[in-house]
Write a protein that holds these residues in place. Structure first.
Motif, mmCIF file in Angstrom:
data_model
loop_
_atom_site.group_PDB
_atom_site.id
_atom_site.type_symbol
_atom_site.label_atom_id
_atom_site.label_comp_id
_atom_site.label_asym_id
_atom_site.label_seq_id
_atom_site.Cartn_x
_atom_site.Cartn_y
_atom_site.Cartn_z
ATOM 1 N N ASP A 54 0.957 -1.248 0.131
ATOM 2 C CA ASP A 54 0.059 0.030 0.062
ATOM 3 C C ASP A 54 0.798 1.243 0.104
ATOM 4 O OD1 ASP A 54 -2.445 -1.347 0.373
ATOM 5 O OD2 ASP A 54 -1.664 -1.972 2.085
ATOM 6 N N GLY A 55 2.239 1.217 0.138
ATOM 7 C CA GLY A 55 3.046 2.126 0.134
ATOM 8 C C GLY A 55 4.352 1.687 -0.013
ATOM 9 N N ALA A 119 4.475 10.986 -5.072
ATOM 10 C CA ALA A 119 5.320 11.098 -3.787
ATOM 11 C C ALA A 119 4.577 11.723 -2.677
ATOM 12 C CB ALA A 119 6.544 11.956 -4.194
ATOM 13 N N ILE A 120 5.113 11.295 -1.433
ATOM 14 C CA ILE A 120 4.400 11.806 -0.037
ATOM 15 C C ILE A 120 5.435 12.694 0.780
ATOM 16 C CG2 ILE A 120 2.575 10.100 -0.258
ATOM 17 C CD1 ILE A 120 5.430 9.748 2.328
ATOM 18 N N ALA A 146 4.501 4.544 7.886
ATOM 19 C CA ALA A 146 3.795 3.513 8.366
ATOM 20 C C ALA A 146 2.654 4.080 8.926
ATOM 21 C CB ALA A 146 4.551 2.863 9.212
ATOM 22 N N ASN A 147 2.558 5.210 9.785
ATOM 23 C CA ASN A 147 1.652 5.879 10.295
ATOM 24 C C ASN A 147 0.332 6.612 9.429
ATOM 25 O OD1 ASN A 147 1.827 5.158 13.161
ATOM 26 N ND2 ASN A 147 3.370 6.870 13.417
ATOM 27 N N GLY A 148 1.120 7.078 8.363
ATOM 28 C CA GLY A 148 0.239 7.644 7.193
ATOM 29 C C GLY A 148 -0.638 6.525 6.715
ATOM 30 N N ILE A 153 -3.871 8.265 5.483
ATOM 31 C CA ILE A 153 -3.493 9.674 5.101
ATOM 32 C C ILE A 153 -3.300 9.513 3.632
ATOM 33 C CG2 ILE A 153 -1.980 11.580 5.505
ATOM 34 C CD1 ILE A 153 -2.268 11.166 8.487
ATOM 35 N N PHE A 154 -2.322 8.683 3.512
ATOM 36 C CA PHE A 154 -1.831 8.243 2.283
ATOM 37 C C PHE A 154 -2.627 7.300 1.172
ATOM 38 C CE2 PHE A 154 1.958 8.804 5.051
ATOM 39 C CZ PHE A 154 2.236 10.206 4.636
#
Length: 154
Positions: A54-55, A119-120, A146-148, A153-154
């Protein structure tokens, strides 16, 4: 309860510097227990890994003003099988640079744009010797991603 989000860290290291950064990124990501984090060397990561995440966090040394050949190989092996399937994937980059690191970041960005990734974070570029502060910044990057992911959020 929803399934845990999956964070994938793909990196290459030759001298060990990018490996130290990757270890710090992983340690930071694991502070977020709500996210499942996997770290793979670029030659060991493949299409299934990319499609399952997922990221994505990408780590590379700067080699001749470019990313490592191993990271480029990861892109070469996954691009067409993943084409159109990872659009919008949040990602960030960390680079261990002997010079300025911008060439590696620029070319990774161009490839990521082809995948349609998002890009985050600003790239983390560590120049020359790695300091304790650099390792903490790397851990913060992993934790933030990881928290995002876990918070949506992401």
């Amino acid at each position: 309860m929803s399934a845990k989000k999956r964070l994938l860290i793909v990196y290459h290291t030759q001298s060990g510097n990018t490996g130290r950064l990757a270890d710090a990124v992983l340690a930071g990501a694991r502070r977020a227990a709500e996210t499942e984090t996997t770290m793979l060397r670029a030659f060991d990561a493949g299409t299934d890994d990319l499609l399952a995440c997922d990221g994505l966090l990408l780590g590379t040394p700067e080699n001749f003003g470019y990313m490592s050949g191993a990271l480029k190989d990861f892109f070469d092996r996954t691009y067409y099988p993943c084409e159109g399937k990872t659009t919008g994937l949040p990602f960030a980059v960390f680079v261990s640079a002997g010079n300025d690191g911008t060439g590696a970041v620029r070319e990774i960005g161009r490839i990521a744009n082809g995948y349609g990734w998002r890009a985050i974070n600003e790239p983390l570029i560590v120049r020359k010797e790695i300091t304790a502060a650099d390792l903490e910044n790397a851990a913060d990057l992993g934790e933030a991603m990881a928290n995002g992911l876990s918070m949506g959020i992401f």
